[in-house]
Design a protein around this motif. Structure first.
Motif, mmCIF file in Angstrom:
data_model
loop_
_atom_site.group_PDB
_atom_site.id
_atom_site.type_symbol
_atom_site.label_atom_id
_atom_site.label_comp_id
_atom_site.label_asym_id
_atom_site.label_seq_id
_atom_site.Cartn_x
_atom_site.Cartn_y
_atom_site.Cartn_z
ATOM 1 N N LYS A 20 0.827 -1.210 0.000
ATOM 2 C CA LYS A 20 0.000 0.000 0.000
ATOM 3 C C LYS A 20 0.862 1.261 0.000
ATOM 4 N N ARG A 21 1.895 1.280 0.814
ATOM 5 C CA ARG A 21 2.706 2.486 0.948
ATOM 6 C C ARG A 21 3.411 2.842 -0.357
ATOM 7 N N GLU A 22 3.881 1.832 -1.053
ATOM 8 C CA GLU A 22 4.666 2.075 -2.261
ATOM 9 C C GLU A 22 3.838 2.072 -3.542
ATOM 10 N N GLY A 23 2.532 1.934 -3.405
ATOM 11 C CA GLY A 23 1.683 2.029 -4.584
ATOM 12 C C GLY A 23 1.884 0.909 -5.584
ATOM 13 N N LEU A 24 2.083 -0.313 -5.112
ATOM 14 C CA LEU A 24 2.332 -1.418 -6.039
ATOM 15 C C LEU A 24 1.124 -1.729 -6.912
ATOM 16 N N LEU A 25 -0.041 -1.266 -6.495
ATOM 17 C CA LEU A 25 -1.230 -1.460 -7.314
ATOM 18 C C LEU A 25 -1.144 -0.647 -8.602
ATOM 19 N N ALA A 26 -0.351 0.427 -8.596
ATOM 20 C CA ALA A 26 -0.278 1.329 -9.746
ATOM 21 C C ALA A 26 0.725 0.871 -10.799
ATOM 22 N N ILE A 27 1.487 -0.156 -10.517
ATOM 23 C CA ILE A 27 2.509 -0.606 -11.464
ATOM 24 C C ILE A 27 1.870 -1.389 -12.602
ATOM 25 N N ASP A 28 2.299 -1.108 -13.810
ATOM 26 C CA ASP A 28 1.793 -1.833 -14.981
ATOM 27 C C ASP A 28 2.680 -3.059 -15.199
ATOM 28 N N TYR A 29 2.317 -4.151 -14.555
ATOM 29 C CA TYR A 29 3.150 -5.347 -14.602
ATOM 30 C C TYR A 29 3.153 -5.997 -15.976
ATOM 31 N N GLU A 30 2.115 -5.786 -16.758
ATOM 32 C CA GLU A 30 1.999 -6.463 -18.047
ATOM 33 C C GLU A 30 2.949 -5.886 -19.091
ATOM 34 N N ASN A 31 3.215 -4.590 -19.023
ATOM 35 C CA ASN A 31 4.021 -3.934 -20.044
ATOM 36 C C ASN A 31 5.466 -3.706 -19.618
ATOM 37 N N GLY A 32 5.822 -4.228 -18.460
ATOM 38 C CA GLY A 32 7.203 -4.129 -18.029
ATOM 39 C C GLY A 32 7.459 -2.910 -17.158
ATOM 40 N N VAL A 33 8.509 -2.984 -16.372
ATOM 41 C CA VAL A 33 8.896 -1.928 -15.452
ATOM 42 C C VAL A 33 10.315 -1.508 -15.803
ATOM 43 N N THR A 34 10.549 -0.207 -15.927
ATOM 44 C CA THR A 34 11.899 0.271 -16.219
ATOM 45 C C THR A 34 12.562 0.749 -14.934
ATOM 46 N N ALA A 35 13.857 0.565 -14.861
ATOM 47 C CA ALA A 35 14.597 0.942 -13.660
ATOM 48 C C ALA A 35 16.045 1.225 -14.014
ATOM 49 N N ARG A 36 16.684 2.054 -13.203
ATOM 50 C CA ARG A 36 18.114 2.294 -13.319
ATOM 51 C C ARG A 36 18.825 1.620 -12.150
ATOM 52 N N GLU A 37 20.151 1.578 -12.226
ATOM 53 C CA GLU A 37 20.917 0.770 -11.278
ATOM 54 C C GLU A 37 20.624 1.128 -9.824
ATOM 55 N N ASN A 38 20.473 2.421 -9.521
ATOM 56 C CA ASN A 38 20.245 2.795 -8.123
ATOM 57 C C ASN A 38 18.876 2.359 -7.599
ATOM 58 N N ASP A 39 17.960 1.998 -8.502
ATOM 59 C CA ASP A 39 16.649 1.512 -8.059
ATOM 60 C C ASP A 39 16.745 0.149 -7.382
ATOM 61 N N PHE A 40 17.864 -0.563 -7.608
ATOM 62 C CA PHE A 40 18.040 -1.897 -7.021
ATOM 63 C C PHE A 40 18.713 -1.851 -5.647
ATOM 64 N N ASP A 41 19.023 -0.668 -5.175
ATOM 65 C CA ASP A 41 19.750 -0.509 -3.914
ATOM 66 C C ASP A 41 18.931 -1.036 -2.737
ATOM 67 N N VAL A 42 19.520 -1.939 -1.959
ATOM 68 C CA VAL A 42 18.851 -2.497 -0.772
ATOM 69 C C VAL A 42 19.648 -2.217 0.493
ATOM 70 N N SER A 43 20.523 -1.217 0.442
ATOM 71 C CA SER A 43 21.383 -0.937 1.597
ATOM 72 C C SER A 43 20.603 -0.366 2.776
ATOM 73 N N ASP A 44 19.494 0.342 2.473
ATOM 74 C CA ASP A 44 18.680 0.905 3.552
ATOM 75 C C ASP A 44 17.317 0.227 3.522
ATOM 76 N N ILE A 45 17.145 -0.780 4.363
ATOM 77 C CA ILE A 45 15.927 -1.582 4.341
ATOM 78 C C ILE A 45 14.697 -0.757 4.719
ATOM 79 N N ARG A 46 14.895 0.330 5.458
ATOM 80 C CA ARG A 46 13.764 1.167 5.876
ATOM 81 C C ARG A 46 13.211 1.987 4.715
ATOM 82 N N ASN A 47 14.023 2.202 3.696
ATOM 83 C CA ASN A 47 13.589 2.979 2.541
ATOM 84 C C ASN A 47 13.732 2.167 1.252
ATOM 85 N N LEU A 48 13.369 0.911 1.333
ATOM 86 C CA LEU A 48 13.489 0.017 0.192
ATOM 87 C C LEU A 48 12.532 0.443 -0.923
ATOM 88 N N ARG A 49 13.042 0.492 -2.140
ATOM 89 C CA ARG A 49 12.212 0.880 -3.274
ATOM 90 C C ARG A 49 11.402 -0.307 -3.778
#
Length: 214
Positions: free
Chosen positions: A3-32
């Motif tokens: 709910k917080r990250e709006g996963l309902l709004a993602i268009d899973y069928e047409n693919g998701v674009t991301a850059r390298e920093n979007d994969f960062d998991v160093s701060d678990i409290r602010n995980l993308r």
């Protein structure tokens, strides 16, 4: 997190674009969202170009599992609720189906990711609900006289949906009839049902629903 990250709004069928920093998991409290979905295996890398990754759902089993999870969490219900609601549609038990939809839209989050809720917001939630149960869904189905909002195909029936914001279900059904949205499916052999849904933009709720045989 869903709910917080709006996963309902993602268009899973047409693919998701991301850059390298979007994969960062160093701060678990602010995980993308992308990092979470990638690390848990719901998304995988499908391609790379000019520093941008294209991610998609690995396979049909994962697709249904993810969308079932998102739909259930959106409605603040368990996963059996999702199956029951779509089962009512398959059985043409429309009043029970509408009751399930009212529960879904009563709990949908809004505000942080979208300043204004429009018809596409309601449409997106319905798509996720139907996709999670393996139904074939066509959205914005372009026809000679216009576009049907959602067409859902089940092996025993076809359902043509029209959504109205600040209108009535009767107006939605009238538009389906006047524009002939159901005509392309009448020769299919399966029964065709017309479904009108009306939403109040002030409360974001499903306030009117109606159906008829096409």
């Amino acid at each position: 997190f869903i709910k917080r990250e709006g996963l309902l709004a993602i268009d899973y069928e047409n693919g998701v674009t991301a850059r390298e920093n979007d994969f960062d998991v160093s701060d678990i409290r602010n995980l993308r969202a992308v990092a979470m979905l990638y690390q848990t295996g719901y998304l995988t890398i499908k391609g790379y170009e000019d520093g941008e990754y294209l991610l998609g759902i690995p396979d049909e089993e994962v697709r249904r599992d993810l969308l079932l999870l998102v739909a259930a969490q959106a409605a603040e219900a368990d996963e059996s609720w999702v199956g029951d609601t779509v089962r009512y549609l398959r059985r043409c038990e429309f009043e029970d189906f509408f009751a399930g939809l009212r529960s879904l839209f009563a709990h949908l989050p809004y505000g942080s990711k979208e300043g204004r809720v429009h018809e596409m917001s309601y449409e997106r939630a319905l798509k996720i609900l139907f996709w999670s149960q393996g139904l074939e869904v066509v959205t914005e189905d372009t026809q000679s006289a216009g576009r049907a909002d959602i067409v859902v195909k089940y092996r025993k029936a076809i359902y043509v949906f029209e959504l109205k914001r600040d209108g009535t279900a009767a107006e939605a059904l009238a538009q389906i009839r006047e524009k002939g949205y159901a005509k392309p499916y009448l020769a299919d052999g399966r029964p065709v049902y017309l479904i009108g849904l009306a939403f109040d933009s002030a409360t974001r709720q499903l306030v009117d629903a109606a159906w008829e045989r096409g």
